[in-house]
Design a protein around this motif. Structure first.
Motif, PDB file in Angstrom:
ATOM      1  N   GLY A 190       0.823  -1.207   0.000  1.00  0.00           N
ATOM      2  CA  GLY A 190       0.000   0.000   0.000  1.00  0.00           C
ATOM      3  C   GLY A 190       0.857   1.257   0.000  1.00  0.00           C
ATOM      4  O   GLY A 190       0.558   2.226  -0.707  1.00  0.00           O
ATOM      5  N   GLN A 191       1.929   1.234   0.779  1.00  0.00           N
ATOM      6  CA  GLN A 191       2.826   2.400   0.806  1.00  0.00           C
ATOM      7  C   GLN A 191       3.505   2.591  -0.538  1.00  0.00           C
ATOM      8  O   GLN A 191       3.617   3.706  -1.045  1.00  0.00           O
ATOM      9  CB  GLN A 191       3.880   2.221   1.905  1.00  0.00           C
ATOM     10  N   GLN A 192       3.942   1.464  -1.132  1.00  0.00           N
ATOM     11  CA  GLN A 192       4.591   1.566  -2.443  1.00  0.00           C
ATOM     12  C   GLN A 192       3.655   2.187  -3.464  1.00  0.00           C
ATOM     13  O   GLN A 192       4.052   3.014  -4.276  1.00  0.00           O
ATOM     14  CB  GLN A 192       5.019   0.184  -2.938  1.00  0.00           C
ATOM     15  N   GLN A 193       2.382   1.775  -3.409  1.00  0.00           N
ATOM     16  CA  GLN A 193       1.458   2.292  -4.409  1.00  0.00           C
ATOM     17  C   GLN A 193       1.177   3.773  -4.175  1.00  0.00           C
ATOM     18  O   GLN A 193       0.972   4.521  -5.121  1.00  0.00           O
ATOM     19  CB  GLN A 193       0.178   1.443  -4.412  1.00  0.00           C
ATOM     20  N   ARG A 194       1.214   4.214  -2.918  1.00  0.00           N
ATOM     21  CA  ARG A 194       1.044   5.648  -2.667  1.00  0.00           C
ATOM     22  C   ARG A 194       2.236   6.436  -3.193  1.00  0.00           C
ATOM     23  O   ARG A 194       2.072   7.525  -3.739  1.00  0.00           O
ATOM     24  CB  ARG A 194       0.913   5.895  -1.170  1.00  0.00           C
ATOM     25  N   ILE A 195       3.436   5.853  -3.027  1.00  0.00           N
ATOM     26  CA  ILE A 195       4.627   6.515  -3.567  1.00  0.00           C
ATOM     27  C   ILE A 195       4.504   6.597  -5.090  1.00  0.00           C
ATOM     28  O   ILE A 195       4.820   7.620  -5.701  1.00  0.00           O
ATOM     29  CB  ILE A 195       5.912   5.740  -3.188  1.00  0.00           C
ATOM     30  N   ALA A 196       4.019   5.501  -5.685  1.00  0.00           N
ATOM     31  CA  ALA A 196       3.861   5.496  -7.141  1.00  0.00           C
ATOM     32  C   ALA A 196       2.878   6.584  -7.570  1.00  0.00           C
ATOM     33  O   ALA A 196       3.068   7.247  -8.592  1.00  0.00           O
ATOM     34  CB  ALA A 196       3.383   4.120  -7.611  1.00  0.00           C
ATOM     35  N   LEU A 197       1.840   6.774  -6.772  1.00  0.00           N
ATOM     36  CA  LEU A 197       0.868   7.831  -7.064  1.00  0.00           C
ATOM     37  C   LEU A 197       1.539   9.202  -6.969  1.00  0.00           C
ATOM     38  O   LEU A 197       1.387  10.059  -7.848  1.00  0.00           O
ATOM     39  CB  LEU A 197      -0.310   7.732  -6.090  1.00  0.00           C
ATOM     40  N   ALA A 198       2.308   9.394  -5.893  1.00  0.00           N
ATOM     41  CA  ALA A 198       2.999  10.676  -5.715  1.00  0.00           C
ATOM     42  C   ALA A 198       3.968  10.926  -6.868  1.00  0.00           C
ATOM     43  O   ALA A 198       4.067  12.041  -7.390  1.00  0.00           O
ATOM     44  CB  ALA A 198       3.750  10.675  -4.388  1.00  0.00           C
ATOM     45  N   ARG A 199       4.678   9.857  -7.278  1.00  0.00           N
ATOM     46  CA  ARG A 199       5.628   9.994  -8.377  1.00  0.00           C
ATOM     47  C   ARG A 199       4.901  10.410  -9.656  1.00  0.00           C
ATOM     48  O   ARG A 199       5.398  11.220 -10.436  1.00  0.00           O
ATOM     49  CB  ARG A 199       6.340   8.650  -8.590  1.00  0.00           C
ATOM     50  N   ALA A 200       3.701   9.838  -9.865  1.00  0.00           N
ATOM     51  CA  ALA A 200       2.962  10.142 -11.090  1.00  0.00           C
ATOM     52  C   ALA A 200       2.438  11.570 -11.098  1.00  0.00           C
ATOM     53  O   ALA A 200       2.395  12.205 -12.151  1.00  0.00           O
ATOM     54  CB  ALA A 200       1.804   9.152 -11.257  1.00  0.00           C
ATOM     55  N   ILE A 201       2.023  12.091  -9.926  1.00  0.00           N
ATOM     56  CA  ILE A 201       1.417  13.420  -9.949  1.00  0.00           C
ATOM     57  C   ILE A 201       2.410  14.539  -9.656  1.00  0.00           C
ATOM     58  O   ILE A 201       2.089  15.705  -9.854  1.00  0.00           O
ATOM     59  CB  ILE A 201       0.188  13.518  -8.999  1.00  0.00           C
TER      60      ILE A 201
END
Ligand SMILES: Nc1ncnc2c1ncn2[C@@H]1O[C@H](COP(=O)(O)OP(=O)(O)OP(=O)(O)O)[C@@H](O)[C@H]1O
Ligand SMILES: [Mg+2]
Lengths: 263, 354
Positions: free
Chosen positions: B139-150
């Motif tokens: 879950g944390q990784q996917q939030r980081i991925a979201l932050a990286r994308a935006i």
């Protein structure tokens, strides 16, 4: 159960003996230069020999160039095959195995015929050209090891998704290879590099036939003319190879851990 | 829609001889959150990848902000994407991952740091900056991925089943977080999922896809209550299907298991004697006659499942079975299997599936 263990140990002991006895004998012999006592005189003579330093330096330099050339060819090629041409992999694997099947002497005779001083590509006309040709030949010899090492490294990461993630963030191919792919396969590349180093340091055929002042021909020359020094040299060469192997082992502990858990 | 921000027009995609996406059309407004919902293999990922630039459409155009981007490379589109498999760069720290796009764009170091810190605040992981991806939960990784994308302020955010690798609890909390971040930043978003609850709960609109086409595009309310096709009706939510025969097309009467149901104005085009599939959502059916429900059918209770606050009852009506849910009431015991029962519903809730 007990007898099974006994046989296993026996086979192990035989294997170990096969490996260690010649090694120990060589070490022992190399230390007998001075009559009646053990000494490192042979090593002193070898390490103090100007030709040792010159040829060893030459081979180290050749190894460095070979590694650079190999990395420049193999990393992009292996990456591209994984990314876009997976159907070519068996063919490429076969090609990279060819240097193991074709003797170096065949390759080098081919070179001499192809790149002689009156050919369209006269590599052999100059010293620099010949050195370059030697490096190219070494890169060929090291190809099976380099390719396999890099390909194994690429297998541990999700090449396609990482590439796409970098692309969508605006990265071009140069950035993707240098900042995403290479760092993640660096340990694999380094192990390929050390294997290359070990091969180049001991290589004789190519260097000798191209008449280069490399370490391999020097080893051979000493071996033919001296008694104790060749043993010392063999041990030194062995130590270098083993040093490389241990470095691979140590470095592989530092491989970046993959956090991708695709399912 | 006067001027859609993203417009996908007549897009088609074939791989060799097989056509995977056929005449796909969709307009998305600025700031809108649209989900692609559909079964596996229906072409959701393929459409998304064409918007991202990873696949080139065989035909059609994709326009973003008035600019045709159909033939642009992915790295020229200024689009953010979150992948199912997280795809964080394993060799980079969290902060370096989030800053990757900014660094590629040549942003000065100090600005990158500031933006990364802001992003870490938005995804509520401010203390994780120096960790490596392998030190984080999914879950944390996917939030980081979201932050990286935006982080690079993309025009569009694309998410391809970003939650499907996570466990159920994280999935629900993260989807709400994604939605609230999306609203706060006002970023136009396409979210691919095959989980209907996910799509219904967080989307402004849903495009239900089937066989490479958008079967219906509408708000979750429309999709659920007024499905345009049989596929949509079946795919979204649970549905009870009854077979009926039109007895009087003009008056709109239909016979279901020898009882008459009036479906005035819903039979468009059917003739007397036609067989129809009629559908009812479980929540549109009550047990027994209820005030305000104009139609009823009689049958026999075939199954009763006591689930706590809810009791799921299945009632056989002729050859069909309908499910319905009633709330548990401590004063009345649940119905028994084999009892005669009557179900009632509003004929306006009944869907005629064409
Ligand atoms: N590169 C490709 N070459 C050939 N066929 C492909 C390729 N990519 C996708 N397809 C096919 O296109 C169809 C749609 O694939 P797509 O990945 O878009 O489905 P999806 O809706 O995302 O499914 P899922 O929910 O399983 O992810 C599938 O039948 C797939 O086999
Ligand atoms: Mg998909």
């Amino acid at each position: 159960m007990k007898s099974g263990k006994f046989w296993a140990w026996l086979v192990f002991a035989l294997g170990a003996a096969y490996f260690f006895i010649p090694l120990i004998a060589t070490v022992e012999f190399s230390m007998r230069m001075r009559r009646g006592e053990y000494s490192f005189d042979a090593y002193k003579v070898v390490l103090g020999d100007a030709r040792f330093q010159a040829t060893f330096g030459y081979s180290v330099l050749a190894a460095v160039f070979t590694i650079i050339l190999g990395v420049l060819i193999v990393v992009p090629a292996a990456y591209w095959i994984r990314l876009r041409l997976p159907q070519l992999r068996p063919i490429v694997e076969f090609i990279t195995l060819l240097p193991l099947v074709i003797p170096a002497i065949v390759i080098v005779f081919g070179y001499i015929r192809m790149y002689g001083s009156n050919s369209p590509l006269p590599f052999l006309a100059t010293d620099t050209g010949t050195n370059a040709l030697l490096v190219i030949g070494y890169a060929t010899l090291a190809l099976p090891y380099m390719y396999r090492a890099v390909d194994t490294g690429l297998r541990t990461i999700d090449v396609r998704t990482l590439t796409e993630a970098a692309q969508i963030l605006g990265a071009g191919w140069g950035t993707i290879i240098t900042r995403v792919i290479l760092p993640n396969v660096l340990i694999a590349v380094l192990s390929g590099a050390f294997l290359t180093f070990a091969i180049v340091i001991g290589e004789f055929t190519m260097a000798s036939l191209l008449n280069r002042p490399a370490f391999g021909p020097y080893l051979q020359n000493i071996g033919a003319n001296r008694a104790y020094e060749p043993a010392a040299l063999a041990i030194i060469a062995f130590a270098i190879t083993w040093g490389c192997m241990s470095l691979i082992q140590i470095l592989s502990r530092f491989a970046p851990r993959s956090a991708n858990r695709p399912n | 829609m006067a001027d859609p921000f993203l417009s996908i027009q007549h897009v088609r995609k074939s791989f060799g001889a097989t056509t995977v996406v056929e005449d796909f059309n969709l307009d998305v407004e600025r700031g809108e959150f649209v989900s692609f919902l559909g079964p596996s293999g229906c072409g959701k990922t393929t459409v998304l990848r064409m918007v991202a630039g990873f696949e080139e459409p065989s035909a059609g155009t994709i326009v973003v902000g008035g600019k045709d981007i159909t033939r642009l490379k992915p790295n020229q589109r200024n689009v953010g994407m979150v992948f199912q498999a997280y795809a964080l760069f394993p060799n980079l720290t969290v902060a370096q991952n989030i800053g990757f796009g900014l660094k590629v764009a040549g942003m000065p170091r100090a600005d990158i740091d500031a933006r990364v810190a802001e992003m870490l605040g938005i995804i509520k992981l401010p203390q994780m900056a120096d960790r490596y991806p392998y030190q984080l939960s999914g879950g944390q990784q996917q939030r980081i991925a979201l932050a990286r994308a935006i982080a690079p302020k993309p025009k569009l955010l694309l998410l391809d089943e970003p939650l499907s690798a996570l466990d159920a609890k994280v999935r629900v909390s993260l989807r709400e977080e994604i939605r609230s971040i999306q609203k706060k930043l006002g970023i136009t978003t396409i979210f691919v999922t095959h989980d209907q609850e996910e799509a219904l709960s967080i989307s402004d609109r849903i495009a239900v896809m089937y066989g490479g086409k958008a079967e219906q595009v509408g708000t979750p309310f429309e999709i659920y209550n007024r499905p345009a096709t049989k596929f949509v009706a079946n795919f979204v939510g649970t549905l009870n299907v009854l077979e009926g025969t039109v007895t009087d097309a003009a008056a709109g009467t239909v016979r279901v298991n020898s009882e008459q149901v009036s479906l005035k104005g819903k039979l468009n085009g059917s003739k007397s004697g036609d067989t129809l599939s009629l559908a009812l959502r479980p929540e549109a059916i009550s047990l027994g006659r209820q005030p305000g429900r104009d139609s009823s059918l009689s049958g026999e209770i075939s199954e009763v499942h006591f689930l706590g606050s809810v009791i799921r009852v299945r009632v056989g009506i002729g050859g069909n079975t309908v499910s319905l849910d009633t709330f548990n009431s401590p004063a009345t015991p649940p119905p028994a299997v084999g009892e005669k029962a009557e179900i009632s519903f509003s004929s306006s809730d009944m869907l005629v599936l064409h």
